[in-house]
Write a protein that holds these residues in place. Structure first.
Motif, PDB file in Angstrom:
ATOM      1  N   ILE A 196      35.331  10.305 -41.729  1.00 55.54           N
ATOM      2  CA  ILE A 196      33.745  10.392 -41.517  1.00 55.54           C
ATOM      3  C   ILE A 196      33.433  10.666 -40.093  1.00 55.54           C
ATOM      4  O   ILE A 196      33.856   9.469 -39.569  1.00 55.54           O
ATOM      5  CB  ILE A 196      33.118   9.443 -42.534  1.00 55.54           C
ATOM      6  N   LEU A 197      32.660  11.433 -39.835  1.00 54.78           N
ATOM      7  CA  LEU A 197      32.207  11.735 -38.364  1.00 54.78           C
ATOM      8  C   LEU A 197      30.868  11.187 -38.227  1.00 54.78           C
ATOM      9  O   LEU A 197      30.489  10.729 -37.195  1.00 54.78           O
ATOM     10  CB  LEU A 197      32.377  12.917 -38.011  1.00 54.78           C
ATOM     11  N   SER A 198      29.898  11.440 -38.909  1.00 52.19           N
ATOM     12  CA  SER A 198      28.500  11.459 -38.913  1.00 52.19           C
ATOM     13  C   SER A 198      27.686  11.021 -40.158  1.00 52.19           C
ATOM     14  O   SER A 198      28.174  11.645 -41.404  1.00 52.19           O
ATOM     15  CB  SER A 198      27.940  12.708 -38.457  1.00 52.19           C
ATOM     16  N   LEU A 199      26.889  10.082 -40.163  1.00 52.07           N
ATOM     17  CA  LEU A 199      26.162   9.562 -41.298  1.00 52.07           C
ATOM     18  C   LEU A 199      24.660   9.729 -40.882  1.00 52.07           C
ATOM     19  O   LEU A 199      24.403   9.270 -39.931  1.00 52.07           O
ATOM     20  CB  LEU A 199      26.158   8.180 -41.645  1.00 52.07           C
ATOM     21  N   SER A 200      23.791  10.201 -41.696  1.00 52.71           N
ATOM     22  CA  SER A 200      22.283  10.372 -41.512  1.00 52.71           C
ATOM     23  C   SER A 200      21.713  10.150 -42.796  1.00 52.71           C
ATOM     24  O   SER A 200      21.929  10.940 -43.664  1.00 52.71           O
ATOM     25  CB  SER A 200      21.920  11.945 -40.723  1.00 52.71           C
ATOM     26  N   TRP A 201      20.505   9.379 -42.637  1.00 51.73           N
ATOM     27  CA  TRP A 201      19.679   9.207 -43.771  1.00 51.73           C
ATOM     28  C   TRP A 201      18.472  10.029 -43.789  1.00 51.73           C
ATOM     29  O   TRP A 201      17.929  10.387 -42.649  1.00 51.73           O
ATOM     30  CB  TRP A 201      19.244   7.658 -43.775  1.00 51.73           C
ATOM     31  N   CYS A 202      18.015  10.315 -45.065  1.00 49.76           N
ATOM     32  CA  CYS A 202      16.951  11.024 -45.368  1.00 49.76           C
ATOM     33  C   CYS A 202      15.558  10.256 -44.559  1.00 49.76           C
ATOM     34  O   CYS A 202      15.252   9.076 -44.797  1.00 49.76           O
ATOM     35  CB  CYS A 202      16.484  11.326 -46.772  1.00 49.76           C
ATOM     36  N   PRO A 203      14.482  10.904 -43.847  1.00 50.35           N
ATOM     37  CA  PRO A 203      13.730  10.240 -43.175  1.00 50.35           C
ATOM     38  C   PRO A 203      12.569   9.877 -44.123  1.00 50.35           C
ATOM     39  O   PRO A 203      11.687   9.094 -43.953  1.00 50.35           O
ATOM     40  CB  PRO A 203      13.027  11.116 -42.205  1.00 50.35           C
ATOM     41  N   ALA A 204      12.716  10.477 -45.343  1.00 54.91           N
ATOM     42  CA  ALA A 204      11.502   9.900 -46.383  1.00 54.91           C
ATOM     43  C   ALA A 204      12.482   9.406 -47.701  1.00 54.91           C
ATOM     44  O   ALA A 204      13.491   9.800 -48.063  1.00 54.91           O
ATOM     45  CB  ALA A 204      10.871  11.272 -46.899  1.00 54.91           C
ATOM     46  N   PRO A 205      11.758   8.124 -48.197  1.00 57.09           N
ATOM     47  CA  PRO A 205      12.245   7.413 -49.363  1.00 57.09           C
ATOM     48  C   PRO A 205      12.206   8.061 -50.659  1.00 57.09           C
ATOM     49  O   PRO A 205      12.056   7.445 -51.608  1.00 57.09           O
ATOM     50  CB  PRO A 205      11.563   6.067 -49.198  1.00 57.09           C
ATOM     51  N   LEU A 206      12.427   9.350 -50.735  1.00 62.40           N
ATOM     52  CA  LEU A 206      11.925  10.162 -51.787  1.00 62.40           C
ATOM     53  C   LEU A 206      13.282  10.998 -52.325  1.00 62.40           C
ATOM     54  O   LEU A 206      13.930  11.466 -51.388  1.00 62.40           O
ATOM     55  CB  LEU A 206      10.498  10.842 -51.664  1.00 62.40           C
ATOM     56  N   ASN A 207      13.401  11.330 -53.676  1.00 60.86           N
ATOM     57  CA  ASN A 207      14.355  12.357 -53.960  1.00 60.86           C
ATOM     58  C   ASN A 207      13.394  13.625 -54.555  1.00 60.86           C
ATOM     59  O   ASN A 207      12.680  13.400 -55.563  1.00 60.86           O
ATOM     60  CB  ASN A 207      15.093  11.876 -55.201  1.00 60.86           C
TER      61      ASN A 207
END
Length: 1190
Positions: A196-207
């Motif tokens: 695993i190289l990169s992890l990034s979270w969605c800036p909005a807590p929505l699906n």
């Protein structure tokens, strides 16, 4: 022109090396330095760039900015290879706090990330986690949350839930963990098969992805209806992540890296469900029980009913599919055995299994129902799959994007059920030049940045920046491909959104292998707004074009050339042309062609010379014939045979290449005036009327344009470091400058700069003492470069190893302005700005270029410079001490016992091996008894050979010699040869293997004198080739064999010239020239080692009075200079006599002044003593008088 700092480049192959804040402040690391760029909103204002030197003691690999920037603090987090995590203040540039818990483990630190306003989570490769509340300095250590034998490669904390963190592993697995209390593993996400190289979270807590209704299955006989997720079906591990309640599952998963099952169904997404699927009730199906009648009759009736409804189902499926295609073209719902509940962006078929999957998706409905019918007959089951779209509001969800070294990008539902939401295929095989990188994992570098809820940024394999519209057509769009090879890091301001749609202006910073920083607008225009070039190494040389002074050429120690157009604005968008060569050889010097503005010549560290067309960079450089083997010290174009030739200085010689005949070897410039001249520097006058050549002895030779010798200038005592002629005309002059004949020079060890006026250099009455305009002093270390102002007469700048650049007026002995480099690092090169007389461009060893204003830096005293340099030393020492104190292992001292146990070698090891064990000994005893009773037995052990006949013993010794020789035990080999009486072969073998020693040579006469002589010669040659051997020892062995000339050569190479001269005069004939050659080598050796008196003595013995006078001229005592004047008078060299007389008079005046001062001091002391004595006498007389009166 404006102040500017071009910083060093970010570290390569680090996806988290750069961070960006809300106010567009960029932070990144270069080696062990931390760089902070504070950009201005006004593009006409330059950014404020700060370099925090030696932020860590070792390389920094991760930089993170606080998501809550300026609320209330501006904090920056850095992680280094020294296993320290440091917190920095973005305003004061000072360290706030430090975390050193990872220094207690042997594993490397992976990184650290902010988790809320006052918490930092860090992890090592072995899974050692530290939760650090930096405001209260509370630390919570989690050692075994992942179990043992894990390898963590990435970490990221959820911006919406600070207690939630994601960890990437080398096996390709991702773990979602709850960091509260003791920490628990929530989900294991398996999709990647590489690190695993990169992890990034969605800036909005929505699906915001579409949801689907779960499928239900109708089964016959005694089976009841159940969800597909509850059917026992072999599932692909990508689609079936599950919660973990213990570390056992994680241990086995990390150990096996990925579990493979034998699939019964070809669709890997058959059991996926959405987080809200449980809220939708499945369609009710009447239960079939045994009480309804005969079981066989019921099954047949149900089968007939299904077959009869075949046509109806096909028509309904076709109508439903047409309707859905019209309403939503992006969704494809296939009512058959294979259903995809979420959208998959797959632009390439990578494996045979994927090809079969693709073909299966395009089967007709009739074929699918036929397959289903066959399956029903075999399994006695009847399937009915339903799939219905559900349009509801967005639900709360924490989405996570992940990437590895190559392969697709996955989006996971990391906050609820840990399942995969989306797969984005990077389509790497279709990219340009993919085959070059397909077998290199480090080249498949895919990094991520989720900049907005519906926009995900990723890097391409050849340096592209991709923009994924997650609600669009699923195809990536190229934002830019400014990085020609690879893109390492994408940084954007961390913004939290409460809605999916956003109208904010989006921008991202990128950096790649080309060492450029780009800031690009992501929204619509996709324009590159800001551009900062960075430097991967220190600048070695600078050169301004004589035809277009606005073009500045730079050469860096990483083997690249930069062309910088200074006429263009260089505020926030700095454009440099980078020229890189394949072999990455270090380029030492540059020179522009005086008549062709696009031709640039350069010399390399390997002695190669070439020139390149800077306008047409598609053409390869023109390589000139290689003549030199050492670095090119300087090169310059000058007149030669009616044309312009390229003059090159290397190996103490000056070569001239004819540019019209690039295939010819260079013509060497001969020096008839001075024997054994070693050139270190040269410079042509701007009008090409004079050529100045500097020698290692400190002599300056002046030549005409036709290369005719004019005269030598004797003033310096050390090698010339650099030259600089005054410009032929400045901006103040209408025609020629009155100072056009001025020449500034300095030596390799001198801190002073001498300026000569060479108007009368061609006249016979030229006087060196009268030609010196000024001698500038003030630097603490030797001067690296001198350059004159093109705007004003008599103004120059000098840069030095003491980290300062000084501005001088030639008529004034003091510098008018002093610039101190960053942390007092030495300055290597510089030029005066051709656009503004107030600005200087300089560069030092810290891999940066600085444009600074002269008016902003006043004069500084030597004490102030000393204080600044001492601060730098103290800073570096404090960093080293703090790192050692933070790492307890660095305090451990390994004690070595002086009493070492002496190991004894066994000569006959074949027998000793069989005498170590009691079983072997008893066995050999029985064999001995049996052999004595039956001598004809075939048993032949080593013990039997030892106690057997002489023939058996000789066979044993031969076997032992062969074993020692095979194991390179030459001492044991010779010992056994001595036992066998075959020492001659042993010595010859040692000669062939180059294993001779004095002990073997002492044994050689036992064989023959010829062998002893051969052994002596071989051993003497071995000693002469060794740098650590004693030359006198080697010479003694040559003398033992009557090889006198070889002995003399060995002595001369080792520096024993006196002994060599004695040997030559005592053992060689008197008419030989060998003694003169030795004295010539001896004088050269003394000259380069500062023994000028001994060299003068040698030259006097050789009747070379002029050379002896030159040697004594370098001394500083009066008696040596007086004798040098006598020798110069004998040699009839008037120029040399005048220089020696001038130097002698200056020293006599100084000595006379010192003598007068000492005499006056002694006179004062004598007078004081007299006064004291008189006072004592008077006091004694008064005492006697008082006594008499009493």
């Amino acid at each position: 022109m404006n102040n500017l700092l071009i910083p060093p480049s970010p570290n390569w192959y680090e996806p988290n090396i750069m961070a960006c804040t809300k106010d567009n402040t960029v932070c990144y690391a270069s080696m062990d330095n931390l760089i902070i760029i504070k950009n201005k909103q006004n593009i006409n204002e330059p950014a404020k760039i700060k370099i925090i030197s030696h932020a860590h003691i070792e390389r920094i690999f991760a930089v993170t900015a606080n998501p809550n920037w300026a609320d209330p603090d501006k904090l920056i987090l850095s992680s280094g290879s020294d296993k320290l995590v440091k917190l920095w203040d973005g305003d004061t540039y000072k360290r706030v706090a430090k975390l050193n818990t990872h220094t207690t483990t042997d594993a490397k630190l992976v990184g650290a990330t902010f988790a809320g306003k006052d918490k930092v989570v860090s992890v090592s490769e072995d899974g050692f986690i530290t939760i650090w509340r930096f405001r209260s300095n509370e630390k919570n250590v989690l050692k075994n949350m992942f179990g043992s034998k894990v390898h963590v490669t990435a970490i990221s904390s959820c911006p919406h839930a600070p207690w939630l963190a994601a960890f990437g592993f080398k096996s390709g697995m991702i773990v979602i963990a709850d960091m509260r209390k003791e920490g628990t593993v929530k989900y294991k996400l398996r999709g990647h098969d590489r690190a695993i190289l990169s992890l990034s979270w969605c800036p909005a807590p929505l699906n915001f992805f579409p949801k689907t209704k779960p499928r239900s299955i109708k089964v016959a006989a005694d089976k009841v209806e159940e969800k597909v997720d509850n059917v026992k079906v072999d599932k692909d591990p990508v689609a079936e992540p599950k919660p973990c309640t213990s570390t056992d599952d994680l241990k086995s998963a990390e150990k096996t890296e990925r579990t493979f099952y034998k699939p019964k169904k070809n669709n890997p997404w058959v059991n996926l469900k959405h987080a809200d699927d449980d809220e939708i009730e499945p369609e009710e199906v009447p239960e079939v029980t045994k009480e309804s009648g005969d079981f066989l009759a019921d099954c047949l009736a149900l089968q007939q009913k299904i077959i009869s409804t075949k046509d109806t189902e096909i028509e309904e499926s076709e109508e439903a599919e047409e309707e859905k295609k019209e309403t939503n073209k992006e969704r494809k719902i296939i009512k058959a055995k294979k259903t995809l509940p979420q959208k998959e962006f797959d632009n390439d078929i990578k494996t045979d299994e994927d090809k079969l999957q693709k073909r299966e998706n395009f089967k007709s409905d009739d074929q699918k129902l036929k397959d289903k019918h066959i399956e029903t007959d075999e399994d006695k089951l009847s399937h009915m799959i339903e799939n219905v779209d559900i349009n509801e509001e967005y639900t709360k969800e924490f989405l996570l994007a992940s990437s590895a070294r190559g392969g697709p990008i996955f989006i996971w539902r990391a906050g609820t059920d840990g399942r995969m939401q989306l797969k984005l295929a990077t389509n790497a095989k279709k990219q340009q030049n993919y085959r070059r990188y397909s077998n290199q994992n480090d080249k498949n570098f895919v990094t991520l940045n989720w900049i907005a809820p519906k926009i995900l940024l990723s890097s391409g394999i050849t340096g592209e920046l991709y923009k994924w519209d997650l609600m669009g057509d699923g195809l990536p769009k190229v934002v830019h491909n400014n990085h020609p090879q690879q893109l390492f890091c994408i940084a954007a301001p961390v913004q939290i959104y409460n809605e999916v749609e956003t109208t904010n202006e989006l921008g991202a910073w990128t950096t790649g292998i080309d060492r450029m920083l780009f800031y690009t607008n992501i929204n619509h225009k996709q324009d590159t707004i800001k551009c900062y070039p960075t430097l991967g190494n220190s600048v070695l040389a600078m050169s301004l074009s004589p035809l277009d002074p606005n073009r500045l050429a730079l050469t860096l120690a990483d083997g690249t050339i930069r062309i910088w157009d200074l006429s263009k604005p260089h505020i926030q968008y700095i454009d440099m042309i980078q020229i890189k060569f394949k072999n990455n050889v270090k380029i030492m010097s540059l020179a522009w062609h005086p008549t062709q503005d696009s031709i640039l010549a350069f010399g390399t560290e390997e002695g190669r010379v070439a020139f390149i067309n800077t306008i047409n960079l598609t053409k390869p450089p023109t390589l000139l014939p290689r003549y030199f083997r050492q670095p090119i010290q300087c090169l310059e174009f000058g007149p030669h045979n009616g044309d312009m030739g390229l003059y090159v200085c290397s190996e103490g010689k000056v070569g001239i290449y004819e540019t019209e005949k690039p295939l010819n070897d260079p013509n060497l410039l001969e020096f008839t005036s001075i024997a054994n001249a070693y050139v270190t520097q040269f410079a042509w006058k701007p009008d090409y009327s004079l050529l100045a050549i500097g020698l290692k002895s400190g002599v300056i030779m002046i030549y005409t344009a036709e290369l005719k010798f004019i005269r030598s200038i004797y003033y310096h005592q050390k090698a010339i470091e650099t030259f600089a002629w005054h410009p032929q005309a400045t901006m103040e002059d209408e025609e020629t400058s009155p100072n056009a004949t001025w020449l500034a020079s300095t030596t390799t060890t001198d801190t002073n700069v001498v300026i000569y006026k060479l108007d009368d250099v061609t006249k016979d009455d030229f006087d060196v003492s009268k030609s010196i305009v000024a001698e500038l002093s003030g630097h603490l270390k030797f001067v690296r470069k001198i350059f004159w102002s093109p705007h004003e007469n008599g103004r120059l700048c000098t840069v030095s190893d003491d980290g300062t650049a000084r501005i001088w007026n030639a008529n004034s002995p003091n510098s008018t302005s002093v610039f101190m480099n960053v942390n007092a690092e030495s300055i290597n090169a510089g030029v005066w700005s051709p656009l503004d007389k107030k600005y200087i461009i300089s560069s030092g060893k810290e891999s940066s270029i600085i444009i600074w204003n002269i008016d902003e830096h006043g004069p500084k005293s030597i004490e102030e410079i000393h204080i600044q340099r001492n601060k730098r030393k103290i800073l570096i020492q404090n960093i080293v001490n703090q790192t050692r104190n933070a790492n307890p292992k660095s305090k451990e001292i390994v004690c070595i016992d002086d009493k070492k146990k002496v190991t004894r070698d066994v000569a006959i090891s074949l027998v000793s091996k069989s005498q170590r064990d009691i079983d072997d000994i008893l066995k050999d005893c029985r064999n001995l008894i049996a052999h004595r009773e039956n001598p004809d037995s075939n048993e032949k052990s080593s013990v039997l050979k030892l106690f057997g006949t002489p023939e058996n013993l000789s066979e044993l010794l031969h076997e032992q010699m062969n074993e020692n020789l095979a194991k390179h035990k030459y001492t044991g080999f010779v010992n056994v040869a001595l036992y066998n009486g075959n020492i001659g072969d042993a010595i010859k073998e040692a000669m062939q293997k180059d294993q001779l020693n004095p002990w073997l040579i002492s044994l050689a006469p036992m064989v023959s004198p010829k062998l002893w002589q051969d052994a002596c010669l071989a051993y003497a040659q071995k000693l002469s080739d060794s740098a650590k051997a004693d030359p006198l020892e080697a010479a003694s062995y040559f003398l033992a064999c009557h090889e006198i000339e070889k002995a003399i050569d060995v002595m001369c190479v080792g520096g024993f010239y006196r002994e060599a001269l004695v040997l030559a005069k005592s053992r060689m004939p008197t008419n030989t020239k060998l003694a003169d050659d030795i004295m010539g080598k001896w004088s050269t050796f003394c000259l380069y080692n500062g023994r000028f008196d001994v060299a003068a003595q040698i030259f006097v013995a050789m009747d070379k009075y002029e050379e002896a006078a030159k040697m004594l001229y370098k001394r500083s005592d009066v008696q040596s200079l007086e004798f040098a004047a006598e020798l110069a008078e004998k040699s009839e060299n008037n120029d040399l006599l005048a220089s020696i007389t001038f130097r002698l008079n200056s020293f006599k005046d100084h000595a006379h002044k010192e003598l007068i001062e000492k005499t006056e001091a002694l006179a004062v002391d004598d007078e004081n003593k007299e006064n004291i004595a008189n006072s004592d006498i008077q006091s004694n007389e008064s005492t006697v008088t008082n006594d008499e009166e009493n």
